[in-house]
Structure formats: C-alpha cells, structure tokens
Design a protein around this motif. Structure first.
Motif, PDB file in Angstrom:
ATOM      1  N   MET A 131       9.447   7.770   3.412  1.00  0.00           N
ATOM      2  CA  MET A 131       8.018   7.551   3.600  1.00  0.00           C
ATOM      3  C   MET A 131       7.686   6.097   3.941  1.00  0.00           C
ATOM      4  O   MET A 131       6.555   5.799   4.338  1.00  0.00           O
ATOM      5  N   MET A 132       8.645   5.184   3.813  1.00  0.00           N
ATOM      6  CA  MET A 132       8.421   3.824   4.304  1.00  0.00           C
ATOM      7  C   MET A 132       8.547   3.769   5.828  1.00  0.00           C
ATOM      8  O   MET A 132       8.115   2.798   6.453  1.00  0.00           O
ATOM      9  N   LYS A 191       1.372   6.748  -6.699  1.00  0.00           N
ATOM     10  CA  LYS A 191       0.228   7.623  -6.963  1.00  0.00           C
ATOM     11  C   LYS A 191       0.572   9.091  -6.723  1.00  0.00           C
ATOM     12  O   LYS A 191       0.148   9.976  -7.474  1.00  0.00           O
ATOM     13  N   GLU A 192       1.350   9.378  -5.665  1.00  0.00           N
ATOM     14  CA  GLU A 192       1.563  10.760  -5.256  1.00  0.00           C
ATOM     15  C   GLU A 192       2.878  11.367  -5.739  1.00  0.00           C
ATOM     16  O   GLU A 192       2.964  12.581  -5.917  1.00  0.00           O
ATOM     17  N   PHE A 193       3.905  10.524  -5.953  1.00  0.00           N
ATOM     18  CA  PHE A 193       5.243  11.090  -6.162  1.00  0.00           C
ATOM     19  C   PHE A 193       5.984  10.610  -7.410  1.00  0.00           C
ATOM     20  O   PHE A 193       6.933  11.279  -7.830  1.00  0.00           O
ATOM     21  N   SER A 199       0.833  -1.201   0.000  1.00  0.00           N
ATOM     22  CA  SER A 199       0.000   0.000   0.000  1.00  0.00           C
ATOM     23  C   SER A 199       0.867   1.251   0.000  1.00  0.00           C
ATOM     24  O   SER A 199       0.587   2.230  -0.711  1.00  0.00           O
ATOM     25  N   ARG A 200       1.934   1.239   0.796  1.00  0.00           N
ATOM     26  CA  ARG A 200       2.830   2.392   0.837  1.00  0.00           C
ATOM     27  C   ARG A 200       3.525   2.589  -0.506  1.00  0.00           C
ATOM     28  O   ARG A 200       3.698   3.721  -0.976  1.00  0.00           O
ATOM     29  N   THR A 237       6.420   3.438  10.339  1.00  0.00           N
ATOM     30  CA  THR A 237       7.023   2.259   9.721  1.00  0.00           C
ATOM     31  C   THR A 237       5.926   1.282   9.323  1.00  0.00           C
ATOM     32  O   THR A 237       5.047   0.956  10.121  1.00  0.00           O
ATOM     33  N   VAL A 238       5.974   0.798   8.079  1.00  0.00           N
ATOM     34  CA  VAL A 238       4.855   0.006   7.567  1.00  0.00           C
ATOM     35  C   VAL A 238       4.834  -1.413   8.119  1.00  0.00           C
ATOM     36  O   VAL A 238       3.795  -2.053   8.145  1.00  0.00           O
TER      37      VAL A 238
END
Length: 559
Positions: A460-461, A400-402, A393-394, A499-500
C-alpha cells in the motif's frame, strides 16, 4: 498523538488558525489527540513557550510586548480546540511547570551558589543577592488569579543582578531546599533554568492546582504534557494528576512526562512503582520513550551495520509498553536545538512503521516530520527541511484501517525484519510489514493465516509494484526495496495504491531490477544460496557502503 508545532514555527500568530484548518484532515488520518505547544504567555513575543511568564495569559493580555502569544489569541485557541473536538480529537496542553521567566521586579534575599556538576555542594557562604523573582502580572490585573509570585515561592535562580553574576543559586530560608524526588544527575537536578518553582510551598501547590482545573474547565483539555519532568518533584506530579482526575471526575485524564534520559531503568522507576508512599509513585503517567528515539538515530546513522533485531533493546516500549509514548523526533531533537539528535530522513519511514503499526506503545508524530521544518532564520533558507506528509499520511491510514489484532514477529535477520497484524472482529483485514536497512532488497516469508489463501496482496506504500498471492497454508514472500519499508494488504477491487513519494531515476531502475529478480526466483525454496546483489547505491543511505550486508533472505526460511 500529533505534536502540532516545531521549534521554528513562524511567529505570525496564525498557528491556532492553522490547527483549526487542519483538524479535519488530521482526524481523517486517524489521529485522536493533539499535543499543543505551551499556550501560555512567554517572556517575549517570539517565545516558543518554554520561557513561561504567566500561566493565566493565553494570548489575552498586553504583557511582555504582545497580546497574542507566538501562536495566536485565546479566542483563536478556543476556536481551534472546538474544531478539534468536533472531529473527535483530544487536546493535550504542554504544561511548563518547572520554572518562571522574566519577572517584573527584583527582590533581595539570601542565597548560595552551588557547584554546576554537584548541586548538593555549596561553594560559598550564604549572602544577599538581587534577582527578578517578583511576578505581579500588571497587564492581567488579577483576572483569574490574584496570586503574585515572590522569592519564597522559588528554590533557585541563575542571575544576581546586584553582582551582575550568573550561577546556580540555591535560595536560603525556612524549609528551603531542592526537591529530593527528582533526577539525580548533577547530584540533584531540581534546578534547570530561570526561577525554579518550589513545590514544597503550599501556596504554590494550591495555585498550580487552581490553574490546572481552570485549563480543564475553560478549554476542555483532556491531558497534559509535563515539560522537564526530570526536574520536578515526582511526588508533586503525582499529587497534581490525582487532584485533576478527582476534581474533574475524569480518571482517564492523560499525562505524559518529558523525562529526558537514555537509561530505560530510570524511566521504569518512574512508571512501574505503584507504592503511593514511594517518592517514585507515578500517578499513572506515561513517559516519552527517549531510549527508542536514540535507537532510531543510531540505526539511521549506522545503516546496514545496525542490527534491526535489536531496535527495541533498552526501550521503554519493550519493558513497560503500557506507559510508553513512542516518537521519532520532536522540537528538541530537530537540528540546531539543545537535544539535537535528528533521525536521518532515509530511516523515517522505517521508524514510522515501527511506532505506528505495532501493537505496543502510544505513537506521537512530529509536526516537523509531517509539514516540514522552517528555516533557522530568514538568512539561512537552506536550513529548512521538507515534510513527508504523503508518506506519514499513508502510514497513518495503514494504522487506522489495518493495524489491529494479534501480532506475529519475524525479527530474525539483522538487516531485514517484519511482522504481521492479523486483524480483529471489527477490522478483519490483515497487514504484513517488511523493512530493509541494507543496500539490497529484502523479503520475509510470513504467514497471514490459511483463511486468506488465494488472496492477492499489494504494497500500500506503492514502493513494490508486484503483487503476491497467499499460499494454501497462508504463507507468502513479502518484499521491500533497499533502505525501505513496504506495507502489504489485501488488494481491493478498484483501488490502486500510488507511490507516495517519487524516487530518483536510478532508484526506479534498480527497483525494476529487484522486482524482476524476485519474479524469476519466486519459487526458490533454498535459503543457502546468496541472493544476487544490485550495486546501485540508495541515494539516502549513509556512506561509505563497505559494510553493507549482501544477504537479506531469512536466516530460517520456513516451509
């Protein structure tokens, strides 16, 4: 694209309901297309869909011991599709067009056995055999189509009921032969299994055209995944796709072929020849990047002895990127399946970044990687594999965003590589990716643009906790942990990337050490001195570790 099934998806007739319930989530992550399992009636209630019996039965008729397919009823399928469409998700059917299974009646006809390793070699005289080649579909009673299949509509079969003998039988008769425009493995790989469909027969072509347009009009599908494409006449595939696009007035109707070969040259021959008179004319088809999948499997198995700079060598995404559908694993490569070549779990995040966050290729994620793989059987619960929903998902959110705009590669170290996506007019935020396949942390010194000077960037992870600040010239050292990948983006006020996935206590201790070392040496400019090595083993990386590289800083540090 998202492959919404795995081989051991439960036979509970609830799968279309699961899709309807998950459509909103999948769309929110940026997924734009769903590849559905074969929705057609198979030869048994628990059939995954590849032993196809009746293309026109999508869970509507009482045939082969069931009304619903393994996945549900026709009405539930249509409801799931409608929900996907509401969220902007396209639908691709898995079209099993190579063969038919579990015929209703036997027929007697002339055939000849051919050599298993050379299908061009007949190993006996033609003689009468009896086989289940008559398909009358009594449960459907001619609804949608009154076409009934007979032995003249097939070119081969594998069972002689008269002699109770198994072999590859080539059916004899007028204009009967295996197609020539197929893969040349085994001399001619037209025959794969069951009753092999003969696309030289005009009635077969017309029936398949009719069914394809029914799928478009009845279900609103946007494309198809062509099963066993290496075994089907490519001339027919081209013809069928042209027919669908013209009749539906949709030149963008999508098609991807499962052409399972590791030699990229064989794939290139199918997608790059634009001569309409060639037997390799492709009809604007995509192909799955099988060579890249095997690169991932090899890299995961070899660990630090694998040179990450070569990860795209011999891949379709490198030589024909506009035609490549990239993937990590699928229902055939998962454990215990015919093409088992499963990518080890530790490498999945790296592979996900390599297919999702780069410019080239059309990535396809696997249901089993996202939601998990069910046990092989109820008696073997330990064969289940957990999903990595949070991690994937991350990755999808990063895409999608970057993950937009031009791309600069930093593929200059055998165990640590990275790249930068610079953003575009509509998505101005950039992205920096760095990964290590070694037992030591890594970093890449990369430039994200002088216009981002002074910005603070974070992983971002959530794997690497320390932020970095972009220099006046746009440079920064972007770090990652051992056997890991980090996705660096500009820090946003009020947003904290947790953290995912939880790490082991040993991992956490090692990560703290690595980050402290990075802080202490943040201003080091020399690339000649070897970095300190932390000997704690990453729990998921391949063993033994005697070949781990000890130096992960850039080979060519730039000022």
């Amino acid at each position: 694209m998202f492959q919404f099934f795995e081989w051991y998806t439960p036979t509970d007739h609830q799968h279309w309901i699961r899709l309807r319930e998950q459509a909103s989530l999948l769309a929110s992550l940026g997924l734009t297309a769903i590849w559905l399992p074969p929705p057609t009636k198979g030869s048994a209630p628990n059939d995954v869909g590849y032993a196809v019996y009746d293309l026109w039965d999508m869970g509507e008729f009482d045939q082969k011991g069931t009304i619903p397919t393994k996945y549900g009823t026709k009405d539930e399928l249509k409801e799931a599709i409608a929900e996907c469409k509401k969220h902007g998700i396209q639908i691709y059917f898995d079209a099993v067009l190579n063969h038919k299974a579990s015929g209703d009646e036997t027929q007697t006809f002339k055939a000849v056995a051919v050599a298993e390793d050379d299908r061009n070699q007949e190993i006996e005289a033609p003689h009468d055999i009896k086989a289940y080649t008559k398909f009358t579909f009594p449960g459907r009673q001619n609804k949608y189509s009154d076409f009934q299949w007979s032995h003249e509509h097939f070119s081969g079969t594998d069972w002689d009921a008269k002699a109770e003998r198994s072999a590859v039988f080539k059916i004899k008769g007028e204009n009967k032969s295996f197609s020539e425009d197929v893969d040349n493995e085994k001399g001619n790989f037209d025959y794969l299994m069951c009753c092999n469909i003969d696309y030289k027969h005009p009635d077969v072509v017309a029936e398949t055209e009719k069914w394809a347009m029914w799928c478009v009009n009845e279900f609103g599908i946007d494309g198809i995944r062509i099963d066993a494409a290496k075994h089907i006449s490519f001339g027919f595939i081209t013809h069928l796709l042209t027919h669908i696009r013209q009749e539906s007035n949709n030149p963008d109707f999508f098609a991807v072929g499962e052409y399972w070969v590791q030699d990229v040259g064989d794939l290139e021959a199918r997608v790059e020849n634009e001569d309409p008179n060639s037997k390799y004319a492709n009809g604007n088809i995509h192909l799955f990047d099988v060579p890249l999948h095997f690169n991932f499997a090899k890299a995961a198995s070899e660990g630090p002895s694998y040179d990450l700079r070569t990860i795209f060598d011999g891949s379709l995404v490198k030589t024909a990127p506009a035609s490549a559908v990239t993937f990590i694993d699928n229902h055939d490569t998962q454990p215990y399946q015919a093409l088992e070549s499963y990518v080890q779990p530790w490498f999945k995040p790296l592979a996900a970044a390599l297919i999702c966050l780069r410019f080239d290729g059309y990535p396809c994620l696997f249901y089993g990687d996202f939601y998990g793989i069910e046990p092989k059987s109820p008696e073997e619960p330990d064969t289940a594999i957990p999903g990595r929903k949070e991690m994937f998902s991350r990755m999808l959110l990063a895409r999608k965003e970057f993950a937009y705009g031009s791309q600069d590669d930093y593929l200059n170290h055998s165990n640590c590589i990275g790249w930068v996506r610079h953003g575009d007019e509509h998505h101005p935020k950039g992205l920096a990716v760095v990964m290590s396949n070694s037992n030591a942390k890594g970093y890449k010194k990369m430039n994200v643009g002088a216009h981002r000077a002074g910005q603070v960037w974070v992983d971002m992870m959530g794997y690497w906790q320390d932020p970095v600040t972009i220099s006046n010239e746009g440079w920064a050292k972007f770090h990652c942990h051992a056997g890991s990948v980090s996705l660096w983006v500009e820090k946003e006020e009020g947003k904290h990337w947790i953290t995912v996935e939880e790490s082991s206590p040993g991992d956490k201790e090692k990560h703290l050490q690595e980050e402290q070392y990075a802080r202490d040496h943040a201003d080091d400019e020399s690339s000649d001195e070897e970095e300190q090595v932390f000997e704690a083993e990453h729990p998921d990386l391949p063993k033994p570790l005697d070949t781990w590289d000890h130096l992960l800083q850039d080979d060519h540090d730039e000022a």
